[in-house]
Scaffold this motif. Structure first.
Motif, PDB file in Angstrom:
ATOM      1  N   TYR A  73       0.836  -1.210   0.000  1.00 34.70           N
ATOM      2  CA  TYR A  73       0.000   0.000   0.000  1.00 34.70           C
ATOM      3  C   TYR A  73       0.868   1.256   0.000  1.00 34.70           C
ATOM      4  CZ  TYR A  73      -3.354   3.548   1.423  1.00 34.70           C
ATOM      5  OH  TYR A  73      -4.122   4.683   1.476  1.00 34.70           O
ATOM      6  N   LEU A  74       1.888   1.265   0.853  1.00 32.07           N
ATOM      7  CA  LEU A  74       2.768   2.437   0.938  1.00 32.07           C
ATOM      8  C   LEU A  74       3.540   2.640  -0.363  1.00 32.07           C
ATOM      9  CD1 LEU A  74       4.178   2.031   4.564  1.00 32.07           C
ATOM     10  CD2 LEU A  74       2.191   3.321   3.800  1.00 32.07           C
ATOM     11  N   ILE A  75       4.042   1.530  -0.926  1.00 35.63           N
ATOM     12  CA  ILE A  75       4.774   1.614  -2.192  1.00 35.63           C
ATOM     13  C   ILE A  75       3.852   2.100  -3.309  1.00 35.63           C
ATOM     14  CG2 ILE A  75       5.960   0.250  -3.960  1.00 35.63           C
ATOM     15  CD1 ILE A  75       7.020  -1.521  -1.668  1.00 35.63           C
ATOM     16  N   SER A  76       2.625   1.595  -3.306  1.00 35.70           N
ATOM     17  CA  SER A  76       1.656   2.007  -4.336  1.00 35.70           C
ATOM     18  C   SER A  76       1.358   3.496  -4.241  1.00 35.70           C
ATOM     19  CB  SER A  76       0.350   1.209  -4.182  1.00 35.70           C
ATOM     20  OG  SER A  76       0.578  -0.169  -4.356  1.00 35.70           O
ATOM     21  N   MET A  77       1.245   4.026  -3.019  1.00 35.86           N
ATOM     22  CA  MET A  77       0.962   5.448  -2.836  1.00 35.86           C
ATOM     23  C   MET A  77       2.106   6.300  -3.375  1.00 35.86           C
ATOM     24  SD  MET A  77      -2.009   5.514  -1.731  1.00 35.86           S
ATOM     25  CE  MET A  77      -1.943   7.293  -1.769  1.00 35.86           C
ATOM     26  N   GLU A  78       3.342   5.904  -3.072  1.00 31.30           N
ATOM     27  CA  GLU A  78       4.492   6.681  -3.552  1.00 31.30           C
ATOM     28  C   GLU A  78       4.627   6.567  -5.069  1.00 31.30           C
ATOM     29  OE1 GLU A  78       5.959   8.756  -1.662  1.00 31.30           O
ATOM     30  OE2 GLU A  78       4.975   8.023   0.168  1.00 31.30           O
ATOM     31  N   THR A  79       4.320   5.396  -5.615  1.00 34.12           N
ATOM     32  CA  THR A  79       4.403   5.205  -7.068  1.00 34.12           C
ATOM     33  C   THR A  79       3.330   6.021  -7.787  1.00 34.12           C
ATOM     34  OG1 THR A  79       5.235   2.944  -6.716  1.00 34.12           O
ATOM     35  CG2 THR A  79       4.427   3.491  -8.909  1.00 34.12           C
ATOM     36  N   ALA A  80       2.108   6.011  -7.250  1.00 37.05           N
ATOM     37  CA  ALA A  80       1.028   6.809  -7.847  1.00 37.05           C
ATOM     38  C   ALA A  80       1.352   8.290  -7.796  1.00 37.05           C
ATOM     39  CB  ALA A  80      -0.288   6.524  -7.115  1.00 37.05           C
ATOM     40  N   LEU A  91      10.519  10.277  -5.488  1.00 38.07           N
ATOM     41  CA  LEU A  91      10.107   8.883  -5.338  1.00 38.07           C
ATOM     42  C   LEU A  91      10.994   8.159  -4.329  1.00 38.07           C
ATOM     43  CD1 LEU A  91       8.462   6.377  -6.174  1.00 38.07           C
ATOM     44  CD2 LEU A  91      10.115   6.047  -8.038  1.00 38.07           C
ATOM     45  N   LEU A  92      12.308   8.365  -4.442  1.00 37.92           N
ATOM     46  CA  LEU A  92      13.252   7.710  -3.532  1.00 37.92           C
ATOM     47  C   LEU A  92      13.040   8.188  -2.096  1.00 37.92           C
ATOM     48  CD1 LEU A  92      16.517   7.769  -5.674  1.00 37.92           C
ATOM     49  CD2 LEU A  92      15.028   5.819  -5.213  1.00 37.92           C
ATOM     50  N   ILE A  93      12.869   9.498  -1.926  1.00 38.30           N
ATOM     51  CA  ILE A  93      12.638  10.048  -0.584  1.00 38.30           C
ATOM     52  C   ILE A  93      11.345   9.479  -0.005  1.00 38.30           C
ATOM     53  CG2 ILE A  93      12.077  12.148   0.707  1.00 38.30           C
ATOM     54  CD1 ILE A  93      13.970  13.663  -1.164  1.00 38.30           C
ATOM     55  N   GLY A  94      10.305   9.415  -0.829  1.00 36.56           N
ATOM     56  CA  GLY A  94       9.020   8.883  -0.371  1.00 36.56           C
ATOM     57  C   GLY A  94       9.103   7.427   0.036  1.00 36.56           C
ATOM     58  N   LEU A  95       9.814   6.620  -0.766  1.00 35.43           N
ATOM     59  CA  LEU A  95       9.944   5.199  -0.457  1.00 35.43           C
ATOM     60  C   LEU A  95      10.744   4.985   0.821  1.00 35.43           C
ATOM     61  CD1 LEU A  95      10.586   3.714  -4.026  1.00 35.43           C
ATOM     62  CD2 LEU A  95       8.510   3.491  -2.635  1.00 35.43           C
ATOM     63  N   VAL A  96      11.830   5.763   0.969  1.00 42.09           N
ATOM     64  CA  VAL A  96      12.648   5.625   2.173  1.00 42.09           C
ATOM     65  C   VAL A  96      11.863   6.060   3.403  1.00 42.09           C
ATOM     66  CG1 VAL A  96      14.682   6.524   3.374  1.00 42.09           C
ATOM     67  CG2 VAL A  96      14.856   5.824   0.994  1.00 42.09           C
ATOM     68  N   PHE A  97      11.099   7.152   3.258  1.00 41.71           N
ATOM     69  CA  PHE A  97      10.336   7.648   4.405  1.00 41.71           C
ATOM     70  C   PHE A  97       9.210   6.688   4.783  1.00 41.71           C
ATOM     71  CE2 PHE A  97       7.002  10.031   6.509  1.00 41.71           C
ATOM     72  CZ  PHE A  97       7.712  10.801   7.416  1.00 41.71           C
ATOM     73  N   ALA A 305      -1.740  11.082  -0.525  1.00 45.90           N
ATOM     74  CA  ALA A 305      -0.891  11.276  -1.700  1.00 45.90           C
ATOM     75  C   ALA A 305       0.550  10.868  -1.431  1.00 45.90           C
ATOM     76  CB  ALA A 305      -0.938  12.742  -2.148  1.00 45.90           C
ATOM     77  N   GLY A 306       0.759  10.033  -0.415  1.00 44.18           N
ATOM     78  CA  GLY A 306       2.105   9.586  -0.121  1.00 44.18           C
ATOM     79  C   GLY A 306       2.875  10.586   0.724  1.00 44.18           C
ATOM     80  N   SER A 307       3.977  10.127   1.297  1.00 44.98           N
ATOM     81  CA  SER A 307       4.727  10.955   2.236  1.00 44.98           C
ATOM     82  C   SER A 307       5.527  12.049   1.551  1.00 44.98           C
ATOM     83  CB  SER A 307       5.672  10.078   3.057  1.00 44.98           C
ATOM     84  OG  SER A 307       6.565   9.378   2.206  1.00 44.98           O
TER      85      SER A 307
END
Length: 409
Positions: A73-80, A91-97, A305-307
């Protein structure tokens, strides 16, 4: 590495290495070697290592499924969000966070498995918390001396040692101090060294001198006085008032030095809400002003909308630090109403079960989550999120103890 050795290694990293790596991160950030919230910090590396070990330790299909769904779910939010903002760095910052949101779940499941497999009692868990508190306080005090020596900090007071967040550190040590007091109440922590570490944690809270540390100090004082017989409570009150009356000037001067920032904010507050939120209401207004202009408002309201994107619009993207430092609103902007429902469900469950166990544990939970809702530095702070994990573990394993005792009757 055998199962027992792996469990011991995990506990060693959690108790010893995490405080050291967090302190190292603070040193690098405050020395301008790394940026706050940047990628590849020592704190992130050690927590990714713990997540990796957790995956090996948990060994439960049900829990793997829960963690997989949450992670996807978290990965999908950052990808969207990436499809909208088109920033690789974002994208990288969002995934790491994003790992911060599930880090506590990995640690909780791993520790629960370890405690069950190693036949840890509630007393064993509290002894582990005592060791963690002792080492964390020592690392903080040593870091405090080094920070003053290197010029990073100019005073012992209002200090965070070498840690990057004094607020998060104050929350965690405050929680740990109340958990130690809970251990005293239950008769699990009875040695002099346990009392000494408890007082050491209170000293650290005074030195940190944030609003969170002041609140936890007050809660500790209330329980300490409340434990006294009625006559001694009155005697204590008389002595306390007399000492304050006689030595008011030096006491006042010491308090102004220790809590200068809090006093300054109180004296210059625009309102009580502004004082509690430390001026965050202006950031909230700007955040909602941007958020409400989104062309996908309904989707962002429900799912977030992701972190990385948070409340911003893709066309007005910045790489700036966007956390509002209020876990309630940050969760809403990151993961929408869905995330907010899960967040408040956690608060309700943890607080309700904590009060069933003990008033100390209950008020510890209330203080922790009240700070989380209004001042942040809890859910998305890997260090202070450990406090939530410890409370949940005590709740679960004390419940197991009660069930075992009932079975013997």
């Amino acid at each position: 590495m055998g199962g027992h050795a792996l469990n011991r290694f995990f506990l060693f990293i959690l108790v010893i290495m995490v405080p050291i790596f967090d302190s190292l991160t603070g040193l690098l950030v405050r020395g301008d070697t790394l940026s706050s919230g940047g990628i590849g910090t020592p704190s992130q590396l050690i927590r990714f290592a713990l997540i990796g070990l957790s995956i090996v330790i948990i060994q439960s299909r049900q829990r793997y499924t829960i963690l997989l769904i949450a992670s996807l779910y978290l990965i999908s939010m950052e990808t969207a969000a990436f499809v909208a903002h088109q920033s690789i760095k974002g994208l990288l910052i969002g995934l790491v966070f994003s790992y911060k949101f599930v880090y506590a779940a990995f640690i909780f499941f791993a520790l629960d498995k370890i405690f069950t497999k190693e036949d840890y009692t509630e007393q064993d868990i509290l002894l582990l918390i005592y060791k963690f508190t002792w080492f964390l306080c020592v690392v903080f005090l040593i870091g405090n001396l080094l920070a003053i020596k290197t010029g990073i900090s100019g005073s012992f007071f209002r200090s965070q040692g070498l840690f990057s967040s004094g607020n998060g550190l104050g929350v965690l040590i405050g929680v740990l101090s109340l958990l130690l007091r809970y251990g005293f109440q239950k008769g699990f922590l009875t040695e002099t060294i346990h009392k000494m570490v408890y007082w050491l944690s209170l000293i650290c809270l005074v030195l940190i001198a944030t609003k969170a540390s002041v609140i936890f100090l007050m809660v500790n004082l209330i329980f300490a006085v409340g434990k006294l017989p009625a006559i001694f409570r009155y005697i204590f009150l008389i002595i306390f008032i007399s000492v304050v009356w006689i030595y008011w000037t030096p006491i006042s001067n010491a308090l102004q030095i220790a809590f200068e920032l809090i006093i300054f904010r109180f004296e210059h507050k625009s309102s009580w809400l502004g004082f509690i939120l430390s001026g965050r209401e202006d950031y909230l207004d700007k955040a909602f002003s941007s958020f409400n202009r989104s062309s996908f408002l309904l989707l962002r309201t429900v799912f977030g909308a992701g972190s990385f994107l948070s409340y911003e619009l893709p066309g007005e993207l910045s790489l700036n630090y966007k956390m509002l430092e209020m876990d309630s609103f940050d969760t809403f902007f990151f993961y929408g109403l869905l995330g907010l429902v899960l967040y408040f469900a956690l608060i309700f469950y943890c607080t309700r079960m904590a009060f069933r166990q003990s008033r100390i544990l209950g008020w510890c939970s209330v203080t922790l989550f009240a700070h989380s809702v209004f001042a942040g530095h809890t859910l998305y702070n890997g260090l202070s999120a450990t406090g939530i994990v410890f409370i949940l573990l005590i709740i679960k394993h004390s419940k197991k103890r009660r069930q075992y005792e009932l079975a013997l009757q």
